[in-house]
Write an enzyme that holds these catalytic residues in place. Structure first.
Site, PDB file in Angstrom:
ATOM      1  CB  ALA A  92      -0.911   0.001   1.216  1.00  0.00           C
ATOM      2  CE  LYS A  93       5.751   0.356  -3.479  1.00  0.00           C
ATOM      3  NZ  LYS A  93       4.961  -0.795  -3.960  1.00  0.00           N
TER       4      LYS A  93
END
Lengths: 272, 272
Positions: A92-93
């Site tokens: 998901a960074k």
């Protein structure tokens, strides 16, 4: 999922493969409709087919968010379908100021029940800490990524320490968390560099994307960065998901995953 | 929403206020239930109360993702409720390799219909480009943030250029996009620095969080960084959303927003 459990799973299955569920609704095999429900159906078939050959699944949130709230639901249902013992990595960074990162942690660790989340380091310590507050969960921090743009900022050398930005990120992050809770994203496309990165962080797991479609080489990465505990999770996405676009897609995915697993078994064998 | 339209809106409303809809389900006023639907009801009341005094709304995705797929739906419905002419900024801090950023762009620009999205620069040019492919949309790139951790990496000085990382980010990003499509996140908590940052990017809008709850000072920031085109969007969240926790919360939010707007009007007046 503890580090010990992950390592046991790797040696039991003779695999350090992570299957990336970057499922593109526009690339589903023949016979699937173009709907969020069909993405879930496809993911379940891929998980059934590949679970014997991998130790982790990486779910890329962008592919689900692009489908709106129905996509978010499919992301949750996909994670729920993954069998116990396999690591669930939310790719998901995320990363934001403390109180906001705490809510991302709640979203991915509590609501979606992921074991790990990829985090972007730009905002520093207080953007990472709230994820580490979950003692049985993992942060997978971006260090040196595999894309062309990784050279733009990650390779800037510090005037003070003469180290590159990604090295600064790794050294600082290792003061925040032990190898029990922290991994690094290390791209495989610049294999020459992976050896020095391993020397910098001998005890930490690396999540390595870029083997396959992005051009990295599994043998090279393994030779340069495998450790006694393995220390590697190597991700493959497109080469498995889209191994066939026909009705035999699941069998083809199993075959592609098994072929990577066998290559990995040889590397693990050599550690014994 | 074009730069020209944004500037016209700022001078017409005598405001460069951005209201941050960081709505915490646990902090809803008395009388609200703790449900995603109640968050939407609260947001609509806040938008009704504050729309006359602001030119933009910033929706922090973490607060909605923490509620699961229902939260994602409330995020969409909140954006849909914002009146035409007001800028919708998705504060999502995304950024990934090209094909993944393209899907985030689709999620936020097409599905949610935001005008702008905050983006994290760590992965470099190809992580930002897909957002810029939408010619009528904006990238709000993290430059120098307002949190304590901003010092960890953003202030590292380059051996080659002697510039700090956030300056490298800004200079490089300005070669990717014009002031018509790119803004920067510039924290207000270190006001001494905002003057040099303005000199670095005289024509770009800055989105300034950290005024209010995070401790920045509106007058100081305005004196140091306002331009002929204004060039500022100053965000306030908690000081408006939670101005009162009683039944008069909407009136209190309107009052808090109006009070900031009047302070801003004085700064805009001085430009004339």
């Amino acid at each position: 999922l503890t580090r010990r459990q992950l390592i046991e799973s790797i040696f039991a299955k003779k695999s350090y493969l992570c299957v990336g569920l970057d499922t593109d609704i526009r690339q589903l095999p023949a016979g699937f409709e173009h709907s969020p429900a069909a993405v879930l159906q496809f993911n379940r078939a891929i998980i059934d087919a590949t679970a014997p050959y991998c130790v982790a699944y990486k779910i890329n949130s962008a592919f689900y968010e692009a489908l709106g709230e129905e996509g978010w639901k499919v992301m949750r249902q996909t994670m729920e379908y993954i069998p116990p013992g396999l690591m669930i990595i939310a790719d998901a960074k995320r990363g934001d100021i403390g109180n906001t990162s705490a809510l991302y942690a709640r979203a991915f660790f509590e609501h979606l029940k992921a074991h790990a989340i990829t985090v972007a380091p730009y905002m520093g310590e207080d953007s990472v800490r709230p994820f580490l507050a979950y003692k049985d969960k993992w942060v997978v921090l971006l260090a040196h990524t595999s894309n062309p743009g990784s050279a733009d900022f990650q390779l800037i050398e510090s005037k003070t320490t003469h180290r590159k930005l990604y090295e600064e990120v790794m050294l600082k992050a290792m003061t925040w968390a032990s190898p029990e809770q922290l991994m690094f994203v290390v791209g495989a496309t610049q294999a020459s560099r992976i050896k020095t990165i391993r020397e910098l962080a001998p005890d930490y797991f690396f999540l390595v994307p870029g083997v396959g479609a992005q051009g990295g080489n599994l043998d090279e990465v393994s030779n340069l960065a495998i450790t006694r505990d393995c220390g590697l999770l190597v991700n493959a996405s497109r080469s498995i998901l889209y191994a066939s676009s026909a009705a035999d897609f699941a069998a083809a995915a199993a075959h592609a995953a098994r072929s990577i697993q066998q290559q990995m078994a040889a590397h693990l064998q050599r550690l014994a």
